[in-house]
Design a protein around this motif. Structure first.
Motif, PDB file in Angstrom:
ATOM      1  N   ALA A   5      -2.120  -9.330 -20.225  1.00  0.00           N
ATOM      2  CA  ALA A   5      -2.816 -10.264 -19.277  1.00  0.00           C
ATOM      3  C   ALA A   5      -2.092  -9.615 -17.812  1.00  0.00           C
ATOM      4  N   ILE A   6      -0.842  -9.596 -18.031  1.00  0.00           N
ATOM      5  CA  ILE A   6      -0.078  -9.146 -16.590  1.00  0.00           C
ATOM      6  C   ILE A   6      -0.815  -7.660 -16.240  1.00  0.00           C
ATOM      7  N   ALA A   7      -0.842  -6.978 -17.142  1.00  0.00           N
ATOM      8  CA  ALA A   7      -1.372  -5.500 -17.033  1.00  0.00           C
ATOM      9  C   ALA A   7      -2.835  -5.682 -16.241  1.00  0.00           C
ATOM     10  N   ARG A   8      -3.542  -6.205 -16.937  1.00  0.00           N
ATOM     11  CA  ARG A   8      -4.928  -6.496 -16.365  1.00  0.00           C
ATOM     12  C   ARG A   8      -5.172  -6.975 -14.933  1.00  0.00           C
ATOM     13  N   ASP A   9      -4.274  -8.148 -14.836  1.00  0.00           N
ATOM     14  CA  ASP A   9      -4.103  -9.041 -13.511  1.00  0.00           C
ATOM     15  C   ASP A   9      -3.718  -7.986 -12.378  1.00  0.00           C
ATOM     16  N   VAL A  10      -2.712  -6.999 -12.697  1.00  0.00           N
ATOM     17  CA  VAL A  10      -2.054  -6.135 -11.694  1.00  0.00           C
ATOM     18  C   VAL A  10      -3.071  -5.210 -11.331  1.00  0.00           C
ATOM     19  N   ALA A  11      -3.885  -4.402 -12.560  1.00  0.00           N
ATOM     20  CA  ALA A  11      -4.908  -3.680 -12.174  1.00  0.00           C
ATOM     21  C   ALA A  11      -6.029  -4.095 -11.228  1.00  0.00           C
ATOM     22  N   SER A  12      -6.262  -5.137 -11.524  1.00  0.00           N
ATOM     23  CA  SER A  12      -7.297  -5.720 -10.754  1.00  0.00           C
ATOM     24  C   SER A  12      -6.979  -6.177  -9.140  1.00  0.00           C
ATOM     25  N   ARG A  13      -5.709  -6.517  -9.047  1.00  0.00           N
ATOM     26  CA  ARG A  13      -5.099  -6.691  -7.564  1.00  0.00           C
ATOM     27  C   ARG A  13      -4.986  -5.289  -7.064  1.00  0.00           C
ATOM     28  N   HIS A  14      -4.801  -4.268  -7.685  1.00  0.00           N
ATOM     29  CA  HIS A  14      -4.823  -3.139  -7.163  1.00  0.00           C
ATOM     30  C   HIS A  14      -6.319  -2.158  -6.880  1.00  0.00           C
ATOM     31  N   GLY A  15      -7.490  -2.901  -7.155  1.00  0.00           N
ATOM     32  CA  GLY A  15      -8.738  -2.529  -7.078  1.00  0.00           C
ATOM     33  C   GLY A  15      -9.118  -1.602  -8.323  1.00  0.00           C
ATOM     34  N   GLY A  16      -8.464  -1.624  -9.259  1.00  0.00           N
ATOM     35  CA  GLY A  16      -8.504  -0.886 -10.241  1.00  0.00           C
ATOM     36  C   GLY A  16      -9.218  -1.759 -11.746  1.00  0.00           C
ATOM     37  N   THR A  17      -9.234  -1.059 -12.815  1.00  0.00           N
ATOM     38  CA  THR A  17      -9.463  -1.858 -14.154  1.00  0.00           C
ATOM     39  C   THR A  17      -8.685  -1.430 -15.285  1.00  0.00           C
ATOM     40  N   LEU A  18      -8.693  -2.173 -16.389  1.00  0.00           N
ATOM     41  CA  LEU A  18      -8.090  -1.817 -17.511  1.00  0.00           C
ATOM     42  C   LEU A  18      -8.756  -2.380 -18.556  1.00  0.00           C
ATOM     43  N   THR A  19      -9.233  -1.366 -19.510  1.00  0.00           N
ATOM     44  CA  THR A  19     -10.032  -1.584 -20.651  1.00  0.00           C
ATOM     45  C   THR A  19      -9.480  -1.059 -21.908  1.00  0.00           C
ATOM     46  N   VAL A  20      -9.962  -1.414 -22.911  1.00  0.00           N
ATOM     47  CA  VAL A  20      -9.602  -1.038 -24.302  1.00  0.00           C
ATOM     48  C   VAL A  20     -10.716  -0.374 -25.041  1.00  0.00           C
ATOM     49  N   GLY A  21     -10.423   0.573 -25.814  1.00  0.00           N
ATOM     50  CA  GLY A  21     -11.572   1.113 -26.566  1.00  0.00           C
ATOM     51  C   GLY A  21     -10.815   1.789 -27.966  1.00  0.00           C
ATOM     52  N   ARG A  34       0.777  -1.206  -0.074  1.00  0.00           N
ATOM     53  CA  ARG A  34       0.059   0.131  -0.100  1.00  0.00           C
ATOM     54  C   ARG A  34       1.079   1.302   0.202  1.00  0.00           C
ATOM     55  N   THR A  35       1.984   1.151  -0.585  1.00  0.00           N
ATOM     56  CA  THR A  35       2.969   2.374  -0.792  1.00  0.00           C
ATOM     57  C   THR A  35       2.245   3.435  -1.635  1.00  0.00           C
ATOM     58  N   ALA A  36       2.338   4.673  -1.389  1.00  0.00           N
ATOM     59  CA  ALA A  36       1.836   5.801  -2.085  1.00  0.00           C
ATOM     60  C   ALA A  36       2.663   5.912  -3.233  1.00  0.00           C
ATOM     61  N   VAL A  37       2.245   5.473  -4.483  1.00  0.00           N
ATOM     62  CA  VAL A  37       2.685   5.760  -5.701  1.00  0.00           C
ATOM     63  C   VAL A  37       2.312   7.138  -6.586  1.00  0.00           C
ATOM     64  N   ASP A  38       3.090   8.124  -7.030  1.00  0.00           N
ATOM     65  CA  ASP A  38       2.513   9.196  -7.781  1.00  0.00           C
ATOM     66  C   ASP A  38       2.521   8.448  -9.437  1.00  0.00           C
ATOM     67  N   LEU A  39       1.462   8.436  -9.801  1.00  0.00           N
ATOM     68  CA  LEU A  39       1.311   7.921 -11.141  1.00  0.00           C
ATOM     69  C   LEU A  39       1.978   8.765 -12.425  1.00  0.00           C
ATOM     70  N   VAL A  74      -1.811   6.989  -5.857  1.00  0.00           N
ATOM     71  CA  VAL A  74      -2.667   5.746  -5.623  1.00  0.00           C
ATOM     72  C   VAL A  74      -1.665   4.774  -4.524  1.00  0.00           C
ATOM     73  N   GLY A  75      -2.677   3.905  -4.183  1.00  0.00           N
ATOM     74  CA  GLY A  75      -1.783   2.993  -3.012  1.00  0.00           C
ATOM     75  C   GLY A  75      -1.557   1.648  -3.815  1.00  0.00           C
ATOM     76  N   GLY A  76      -0.225   1.213  -3.584  1.00  0.00           N
ATOM     77  CA  GLY A  76       0.123  -0.164  -4.377  1.00  0.00           C
ATOM     78  C   GLY A  76       1.420  -0.674  -4.257  1.00  0.00           C
ATOM     79  N   SER A  77       1.943  -1.246  -5.404  1.00  0.00           N
ATOM     80  CA  SER A  77       3.247  -1.634  -5.670  1.00  0.00           C
ATOM     81  C   SER A  77       4.000  -0.817  -6.452  1.00  0.00           C
ATOM     82  N   ARG A  78       5.002  -0.146  -6.335  1.00  0.00           N
ATOM     83  CA  ARG A  78       5.477   0.731  -7.289  1.00  0.00           C
ATOM     84  C   ARG A  78       6.108  -0.170  -8.518  1.00  0.00           C
ATOM     85  N   GLY A  79       6.484  -1.135  -8.338  1.00  0.00           N
ATOM     86  CA  GLY A  79       7.310  -2.314  -9.342  1.00  0.00           C
ATOM     87  C   GLY A  79       6.132  -2.680 -10.237  1.00  0.00           C
TER      88      GLY A  79
END
Length: 486
Positions: A445-461, A331-336, A366-371
């Motif tokens: 696939a990795i990007a979507r799973d990481v986004a989901s683990r951080h409580g977010g979403t990844l979509t395409v349009g 839950r480290t603070a990360v400046d996107l 946001v809160g999460g893993s910077r790596g």
């Protein structure tokens, strides 16, 4: 006792046995009380009849109410002496006096006593007034022997004052044989019927429970067969009812469906991973073998490229394994905004350097893993550069408490029918693209799973220019300047 049916039958039988026992005792107590009260009423009536005769001055030997053999009577004076008893009374208990023979001489009234009454009248003094006590009688239980037969009786005690101002106590009894017979009959009937009732309850409970649990046994057998055959395509039978067992069967089938899908994905993942690893390993081995035999022909850059590809693929597989294992990000603070600028600064030599646009908010945290978040941004940039024609753009902004990262390109875009599929592992839409240029199909696939683990979403349009637009939405940290611009 391991059987549910047996436990249910035993439990129901015990409950019914306790209920019937309590109800039977209550019935017996009520029945005994009513019959005892009735016997007491009979005894009170007899006692008041005798008391009435005594109040009228009738002689002890002439008492009519005491001639009834079924209602023994005993009369005592103020000193407790027995002055009169009923006919054929041989023994008595429970009245306070056990004598059955009147005291001699007994103070019995005589006809000559009327002259004394006249003398009192001549003197102007009124004779004493006879009276039967109106107080509720006292009741006791005892025994009496009448004409050689001993039985239990309910005795009523009534006081009476005679015309001679003599206070007498009348004890009259009523037999309790009817009460005892009725109670014994009811008790015998209950004791005889209780085992039959319990057997019926146990049998009915056993049959009903067996019928109710029959679908459960079918579910168990099918699950055992699935376990033995390892065939996750089979399903347990679902009963037509809408009860808990039907819901259990449906939930079990849903679980089997999810498990089957998970196992299939795992098998495909292993197969695809093995296939993806086979090519660079085989290429690297070939180059090393050629280099060992002919050092002048060793393709060092190619070997390095294959080694780098193996390293990246191994890192991706390791990250996916950790994500599948349920690893929670920090839950480290990360400046996107700063993170995106840093990732872009490392891509100066890319084919198409991205253009970045960050809003003026002080912090887009946001809160999460910077790596892990850096891996998401890097994968999105790699994907955009791989498909772009001339430009790649990145924007970071706040939106209603969230932080949005949008990566767009001016490539061919993603067909709407394929927008869900591209996030699956080892999926690449351009089959004609070489593996070296197209990657292994794990980045999105990795990007979507990481986004989901951080409580977010990844979509395409679709981007305004017609290419693809990937939108990463992550919950912003409270008070971090992500107030939102609507």
């Amino acid at each position: 006792m391991r059987s549910v049916r047996a436990r249910a039958a035993l439990g129901a039988t015990l409950v019914v046995a306790v209920a019937l026992t309590v109800a039977g005792l209550a019935v017996l107590l009520v029945l005994r009380g009513n019959l005892t009260d009735r016997a007491g009423l009979e005894a009170e009536v007899t006692a008041r009849e005798v008391a009435g005769e005594l109040a009228l001055g009738k002689a002890y030997a002439e008492l009519e109410a005491s001639d009834d053999d079924s209602h023994p009577v005993q009369v005592t004076d103020e000193e407790g002496r027995v002055v009169a008893v009923s006919k054929d009374l041989e023994a008595i208990s429970g009245t306070g006096a056990s004598q059955v023979v009147p005291a001699s001489p007994a103070p019995v009234p005589s006809p000559g006593d009327d002259d004394d009454d006249d003398d009192d009248d001549d003197d102007g003094t009124a004779p004493p007034r006879s009276e039967v006590s109106s107080d509720p009688p006292d009741f006791t239980n005892g025994t009496a022997t009448v004409d050689g037969e001993t039985a239990d009786y309910r005795f009523a005690t009534v006081e009476v004052t005679t015309q001679k101002d003599v206070t007498l106590t009348v004890h009259a009894g009523a037999p309790l044989a009817a009460e005892q017979e009725a109670v014994n009959t009811v008790r015998t009937s209950m004791l005889a019927g209780l085992p039959v009732m319990l057997l019926v309850v146990a049998g009915v409970t056993w049959l009903v429970t067996r019928r109710a649990l029959r679908p459960v046994e079918g579910i168990r057998r099918e699950l055992a067969a699935i376990t033995a055959s390892e065939d996750l395509g089979r399903r347990v039978p679902e009963p037509d009812s809408r009860d808990e067992i039907a819901r259990l069967a449906r939930t079990t089938n849903e679980t089997l469906t999810v498990l089957e899908g998970s196992v299939d994905r795992q098998r495909r993942f292993v197969a695809d991973a093995s296939h993806e690893l086979r090519s660079p390993i085989a290429s690297l081995r070939t180059q090393l073998e050629v280099g060992a035999a002919h050092p002048e022909l060793l393709d060092v850059p190619g070997a390095v490229a294959d080694t780098v590809r193996l390293q990246v693929l191994a890192a991706d597989l390791l990250l996916l394994a950790r994500l599948d294992a349920g690893e929670r990000p920090g839950r480290t603070a990360v400046d996107l905004g700063a993170l995106v600028r840093e990732e872009i600064s490392q891509r100066a030599a890319d084919r198409i350097p991205p253009e970045v646009s960050v809003t003026d908010a002080e912090l887009l945290e946001v809160g999460g893993s910077r790596g892990q978040l850096a891996r998401v941004v890097g994968n999105l940039l790699d994907n955009a550069e791989r498909h772009a024609e001339r430009s790649v753009a990145v924007s970071v902004r706040a939106d209603r408490g969230d932080v949005l990262v949008e990566v767009t390109d001016d490539g061919a875009g993603v067909p709407e029918a394929e927008r869900a599929r591209i996030f699956e592992r080892f999926v690449r839409l351009d089959d004609a693209r070489s593996r070296d240029d197209g990657g292994a199909g794990l980045g999105l696939a990795i990007a979507r799973d990481v986004a989901s683990r951080h409580g977010g979403t990844l979509t395409v349009g679709t981007a305004p220019g017609g290419g693809a637009r990937f939108t990463l939405r992550l919950p912003g940290r409270p008070g971090a300047g992500a107030a939102g611009d609507g």
